[in-house]
Design an enzyme around this catalytic site. Structure first.
Site, PDB file in Angstrom:
ATOM      1  N   ASP A  32     -28.560  -0.069 -44.600  1.00 17.38           N
ATOM      2  CA  ASP A  32     -29.768   0.639 -44.163  1.00 17.38           C
ATOM      3  C   ASP A  32     -30.907   0.425 -45.146  1.00 17.38           C
ATOM      4  O   ASP A  32     -31.829   1.233 -45.236  1.00 17.38           O
ATOM      5  CB  ASP A  32     -29.455   2.123 -44.018  1.00 17.38           C
ATOM      6  N   LYS A  85     -34.492  -4.773 -44.356  1.00 13.93           N
ATOM      7  CA  LYS A  85     -33.825  -5.460 -43.225  1.00 13.93           C
ATOM      8  C   LYS A  85     -33.606  -6.951 -43.505  1.00 13.93           C
ATOM      9  O   LYS A  85     -32.663  -7.515 -42.982  1.00 13.93           O
ATOM     10  CB  LYS A  85     -34.635  -5.250 -41.944  1.00 13.93           C
ATOM     11  N   ASP A 118     -27.732  -0.324 -39.545  1.00 18.28           N
ATOM     12  CA  ASP A 118     -28.777   0.449 -38.855  1.00 18.28           C
ATOM     13  C   ASP A 118     -29.941  -0.479 -38.499  1.00 18.28           C
ATOM     14  O   ASP A 118     -30.143  -1.530 -39.129  1.00 18.28           O
ATOM     15  CB  ASP A 118     -29.285   1.588 -39.756  1.00 18.28           C
ATOM     16  N   ASN A 119     -30.720  -0.094 -37.480  1.00 19.41           N
ATOM     17  CA  ASN A 119     -32.006  -0.739 -37.175  1.00 19.41           C
ATOM     18  C   ASN A 119     -31.925  -2.196 -36.732  1.00 19.41           C
ATOM     19  O   ASN A 119     -32.857  -2.974 -36.986  1.00 19.41           O
ATOM     20  CB  ASN A 119     -32.940  -0.670 -38.394  1.00 19.41           C
ATOM     21  N   GLU A 131     -34.614   6.807 -34.758  1.00 18.20           N
ATOM     22  CA  GLU A 131     -34.506   8.214 -35.137  1.00 18.20           C
ATOM     23  C   GLU A 131     -35.717   9.033 -34.679  1.00 18.20           C
ATOM     24  O   GLU A 131     -36.857   8.630 -34.853  1.00 18.20           O
ATOM     25  CB  GLU A 131     -34.308   8.361 -36.653  1.00 18.20           C
TER      26      GLU A 131
HETATM   27  C1  LIG Z   1     -32.491  -4.220 -52.337  1.00 16.47           C
HETATM   28  N1  LIG Z   1     -32.205  -2.796 -52.242  1.00 16.47           N
HETATM   29  N2  LIG Z   1     -31.116  -2.237 -52.788  1.00 16.47           N
HETATM   30  C2  LIG Z   1     -31.172  -0.918 -52.516  1.00 16.47           C
HETATM   31  C3  LIG Z   1     -32.340  -0.618 -51.787  1.00 16.47           C
HETATM   32  C4  LIG Z   1     -32.903   0.560 -51.257  1.00 16.47           C
HETATM   33  C5  LIG Z   1     -34.113   0.482 -50.593  1.00 16.47           C
HETATM   34  C6  LIG Z   1     -34.778   1.722 -50.087  1.00 16.47           C
HETATM   35  O1  LIG Z   1     -33.827   2.704 -49.682  1.00 16.47           O
HETATM   36  C7  LIG Z   1     -35.691   1.436 -48.934  1.00 16.47           C
HETATM   37  C8  LIG Z   1     -37.069   1.522 -49.100  1.00 16.47           C
HETATM   38  C9  LIG Z   1     -37.907   1.212 -48.027  1.00 16.47           C
HETATM   39  C10 LIG Z   1     -37.362   0.777 -46.807  1.00 16.47           C
HETATM   40  C11 LIG Z   1     -35.975   0.694 -46.664  1.00 16.47           C
HETATM   41  C12 LIG Z   1     -35.367   0.142 -45.417  1.00 16.47           C
HETATM   42  N3  LIG Z   1     -35.435   0.974 -44.227  1.00 16.47           N
HETATM   43  C13 LIG Z   1     -36.419   0.726 -43.341  1.00 16.47           C
HETATM   44  O2  LIG Z   1     -37.307  -0.081 -43.573  1.00 16.47           O
HETATM   45  C14 LIG Z   1     -36.414   1.502 -42.072  1.00 16.47           C
HETATM   46  C15 LIG Z   1     -37.590   1.517 -41.304  1.00 16.47           C
HETATM   47  C16 LIG Z   1     -37.641   2.217 -40.109  1.00 16.47           C
HETATM   48  C17 LIG Z   1     -38.901   2.221 -39.308  1.00 16.47           C
HETATM   49  C18 LIG Z   1     -38.838   2.048 -37.929  1.00 16.47           C
HETATM   50  C19 LIG Z   1     -40.016   2.059 -37.165  1.00 16.47           C
HETATM   51  C20 LIG Z   1     -41.233   2.235 -37.797  1.00 16.47           C
HETATM   52  F1  LIG Z   1     -42.368   2.279 -37.077  1.00 16.47           F
HETATM   53  C21 LIG Z   1     -41.301   2.407 -39.186  1.00 16.47           C
HETATM   54  C22 LIG Z   1     -40.135   2.402 -39.940  1.00 16.47           C
HETATM   55  C23 LIG Z   1     -36.525   2.935 -39.646  1.00 16.47           C
HETATM   56  C24 LIG Z   1     -35.339   2.907 -40.407  1.00 16.47           C
HETATM   57  O3  LIG Z   1     -34.202   3.579 -39.980  1.00 16.47           O
HETATM   58  C25 LIG Z   1     -35.273   2.189 -41.598  1.00 16.47           C
HETATM   59  O4  LIG Z   1     -34.078   2.171 -42.288  1.00 16.47           O
HETATM   60  C26 LIG Z   1     -35.138   1.051 -47.722  1.00 16.47           C
HETATM   61  C27 LIG Z   1     -34.747  -0.760 -50.419  1.00 16.47           C
HETATM   62  C28 LIG Z   1     -34.183  -1.940 -50.923  1.00 16.47           C
HETATM   63  C29 LIG Z   1     -32.976  -1.846 -51.619  1.00 16.47           C
HETATM   64 MG   LIG Z   2     -32.511   2.922 -41.072  1.00 19.40          MG
END
Ligand SMILES: Cn1ncc2cc([C@H](O)c3cccc(CNC(=O)c4cc(-c5ccc(F)cc5)cc(O)c4O)c3)ccc21
Ligand SMILES: [Mg+2]
Length: 214
Positions: free
Chosen positions: A141, A144, A169-170, A199
């Site tokens: 999650d 992406k 997810d997603n 969600e």
């Molecule tokens: C490398 N590394 N290692 C650990 C680690 C941890 C992170 C952060 O936890 C992190 C920060 C920002 C974004 C995310 C990904 N999640 C998303 O981008 C997402 C978007 C949407 C959505 C859907 C529709 C929209 F209009 C806007 C956002 C719905 C969803 O359920 C999502 O999970 C995860 C990042 C890289 C990392």
């Molecule tokens: Mg997600």
């Protein structure tokens, strides 16, 4: 100073959920995100699919990539048997700080190891640092465009065994096209798509469940 969305989400948990009651923490976040302020938690609809996969596997070792505020961390950890371990990776320190407090409010610190850092750096160190042989379940999650490289990295590091389950997810929104293409065409995985919604919205999204064949 302005609060952040994760801080407002934590406030909602501390205001509306009962300490030590994971179910009330999940409900408080879902109510906040549905009625006050959307946030990118897996949510209640996809969360029920996540629950059923966790319950079916009854995993001893779980890896979560992308903690954010800890919503899915709490959802998963509340279902784990005693002595089971969930390792969750979060590279953003502000998200990690909020997630630690959400996990603590749910009373699940014992079952959860939140590691601050990036998946690509930590996946190769899982065995030596945490005494992990293989993961029974991986919940993807995070960014992406990292699903595919990190899946290949987990294969290379021997973190998957025959029967290990990847739950992503997603896969529709925002979408993970390269990951879907790889996992659905690979003879080493049996994949199934669980149609759902993004969600707290009516937009289509879903979870892809893939079983590693070894
Ligand atoms: C490398 N590394 N290692 C650990 C680690 C941890 C992170 C952060 O936890 C992190 C920060 C920002 C974004 C995310 C990904 N999640 C998303 O981008 C997402 C978007 C949407 C959505 C859907 C529709 C929209 F209009 C806007 C956002 C719905 C969803 O359920 C999502 O999970 C995860 C990042 C890289 C990392
Ligand atoms: Mg997600």
């Amino acid at each position: 100073t302005q609060s952040t969305r994760p801080q407002r989400l934590l406030n909602a948990v501390q205001k509306n959920a009962t300490r030590g009651d994971p179910r009330s923490v999940v409900k408080a976040i879902d109510d906040f995100c549905r009625h006050k302020e959307w946030a990118m938690n897996v949510g209640d609809e996809k969360g029920c699919i996540l629950d059923s996969v966790v319950s079916e596997i009854n995993p001893a070792a779980v890896l979560e990539l992308g903690t954010y505020c800890g919503y899915s961390t709490v959802r998963i950890a509340r279902l784990l048997p005693p002595h089971a371990k969930l390792i969750t990776l979060e590279f953003n320190p502000d998200f990690a700080a909020i997630a630690r407090q959400v996990i603590a409010w749910a009373g699940l610190e014992e079952k959860v190891q939140l590691v601050e850092g990036a998946s690509g750096d930590w996946i190769p160190k899982m065995k030596e640092q945490f005494g992990i042989t293989t993961f029974d379940l991986v919940f993807l999650d995070h960014w992406k465009d990292r699903y595919l490289p990190d899946t290949k990295l987990m294969e290379e590091c021997g973190l998957l065994r025959k029967g290990s389950v990847l739950l992503a997810d997603n896969v529709i929104c925002p979408g993970t096209p390269d990951y879907l293409e790889y996992i659905r065409s690979s003879p080493r995985y049996e994949s199934r798509y669980f149609k759902s919604h993004l969600e707290y919205t009516k937009v289509e999204d879903g979870l892809e469940k893939s079983v590693f064949k070894g």
